[in-house]
Design a protein around this motif. Structure first.
Motif, short mmCIF file in Angstrom:
data_model
loop_
_atom_site.label_atom_id
_atom_site.label_comp_id
_atom_site.label_asym_id
_atom_site.label_seq_id
_atom_site.Cartn_x
_atom_site.Cartn_y
_atom_site.Cartn_z
N VAL A 17 1.02 -1.32 0.05
CA VAL A 17 0.02 -0.03 0.12
C VAL A 17 0.89 1.26 -0.01
CG1 VAL A 17 -1.90 1.25 1.04
CG2 VAL A 17 -1.79 -1.25 1.38
N GLU A 18 0.70 1.98 -1.03
CA GLU A 18 1.45 3.18 -1.05
C GLU A 18 0.62 4.40 -1.55
OE1 GLU A 18 4.64 3.26 -0.29
OE2 GLU A 18 5.19 5.57 -1.00
N GLY A 19 0.93 5.66 -1.05
CA GLY A 19 0.28 6.85 -1.52
C GLY A 19 1.11 7.62 -2.36
N ALA A 20 0.45 8.61 -3.32
CA ALA A 20 1.25 9.42 -4.14
C ALA A 20 0.39 10.62 -4.13
CB ALA A 20 1.29 8.82 -5.45
N HIS A 21 0.86 11.92 -4.43
CA HIS A 21 0.10 12.84 -4.56
C HIS A 21 -0.70 13.34 -5.53
CE1 HIS A 21 1.43 14.55 -0.39
NE2 HIS A 21 2.69 14.43 -0.83
N VAL A 22 -1.81 13.79 -5.53
CA VAL A 22 -2.57 14.05 -6.82
C VAL A 22 -2.42 15.52 -7.13
CG1 VAL A 22 -4.99 14.45 -7.91
CG2 VAL A 22 -4.37 12.45 -6.25
N LYS A 23 -1.80 15.92 -8.32
CA LYS A 23 -1.33 17.32 -8.44
C LYS A 23 -2.21 18.03 -9.22
CE LYS A 23 3.36 15.25 -9.30
NZ LYS A 23 4.26 14.88 -10.44
N GLY A 24 -3.49 17.82 -8.71
CA GLY A 24 -4.67 18.74 -9.09
C GLY A 24 -4.85 19.89 -8.48
#
Length: 342
Positions: free
Chosen positions: A110-117
């Protein structure tokens, strides 16, 4: 528009070079970036509009992919103009669930990544490893951070992000746990400087026997006594060192690199509106699974997958000079053909 459609992340400098070569004119970089923003909105749609389509998207997923899981959550706001605010969306297609249960190892990354919106948020991916040690995306979710189960047979590996920790402890408390040693080592280096301490950490994390682990921990103790206390505060050893991992999982991964590599394939899609991002993930995983299925149909040896065959052959080659001496109760002392070293 064609240039920006081909490369959504094209720089203002490159746009100026294109203008200069084609029309012999140039503009301020800030103007070009504003123009790129308007063009991307024309191509991909606006971020505001995209969130409004999510309820319909969820219903479409469930109608066209029976027994898939699609959930979109909203939160009530004390505002007439905005009665509801998006909080999260979760997607897992039926084929992913079936493939995960029937053909993957019992380890979930499980890993999170930033949404660049425009509104930010986090893209959370759940990835498994299949029998050929290749990535198998299970599910993905997007959620907006706010201020404010069961799983006896599965093990979750993740970094120690606060949100992930809270969710797993509350909703899946009985699942096995592992911590990503790459993230642990980054925190370790901040407190214990120098290449020696860094090497000692990885020796302990990669130890495959209790004997070696004790030796590595003694070396850490000799170098810095407080370092051993730091490792004890992490939690149970089964969460970060290989020797204590559950053998039933049949996987000794102690890093979340395989999840991060999946997030990296999304690239510039994370800058796009949320609906375009979700469709991009669906298309990437669809092509990945279809291509892999076509290749597997040509496999001759059905007992072991190709990547596992290569790994076994490599291990056989590396151990050809080793000798095993029985020490009782299923334990062996291994001696290789090289001269002994200190």
């Amino acid at each position: 528009m064609d240039d920006i459609r081909a490369n959504n992340d094209i720089s203002g400098r490159t746009l100026n070079e294109l203008l200069q070569s084609r029309f012999r004119v140039s503009l301020k970089t800030s103007t070009l970036y504003k123009m790129r923003t308007l063009t991307l909105k024309e191509i991909n749609g606006g971020h505001d509009e995209s969130y409004g389509y999510l309820p319909g998207y969820v219903e479409m997923v469930k109608q066209t992919n029976q027994r898939s899981v699609a959930i979109c959550a909203w939160e009530a706001e004390d505002s007439i103009e905005r009665p509801l605010t998006f909080t999260s969306i979760f997607i897992s297609f039926r084929a992913k669930i079936s493939g995960f249960v029937n053909g993957c190892r019992c380890l979930i990354g499980v890993e999170g990544a930033h949404v660049k919106g425009q509104y930010g948020g986090t893209l959370l991916s759940a990835i498994a490893l299949d029998g050929n040690n290749q990535l198998f995306p299970i599910a993905w979710a997007i959620y907006i951070l706010k201020d404010s189960g069961r799983g006896d047979d599965w093990t979750i590996i993740s970094d120690r992000q606060k949100g992930i920790e809270i969710a797993l402890n509350e909703l899946w408390p009985t699942a096995g746990r592992r911590y990503c040693c790459k993230h642990l080592s980054a925190n370790w280096k901040k407190k214990y400087l120098g290449p020696l301490m860094y090497a000692l950490f990885w020796r302990a994390a990669n130890a495959t026997s209790l004997f070696k682990f004790k030796k590595d921990m003694e070396a850490i103790d000799d170098a810095n006594r407080t370092a051993r206390e730091w490792l004890a505060d992490i939690g149970d050893q089964s969460r970060w060192t290989k020797y204590a991992f559950d053998h039933n999982v049949s996987c000794d991964e102690n890093k979340t690199n395989f999840v991060e590599s999946f997030n990296a394939t999304l690239g510039v899609d994370r800058c796009k509106p949320v609906l375009t991002l979700l469709e991009g993930i669906r298309r990437i995983t669809m092509v990945r699974m279809a291509t892999r299925k076509e290749k597997s149909e040509n496999w001759i040896d059905i007992d072991l997958c190709p990547n596992i065959v290569k790994r076994v052959k490599s291990l056989i080659s590396d151990s050809r000079t080793c000798k095993a001496f029985n020490s009782g109760d299923g334990f062996y002392e291994i001696k290789d053909g090289n001269p002994p070293c200190l």
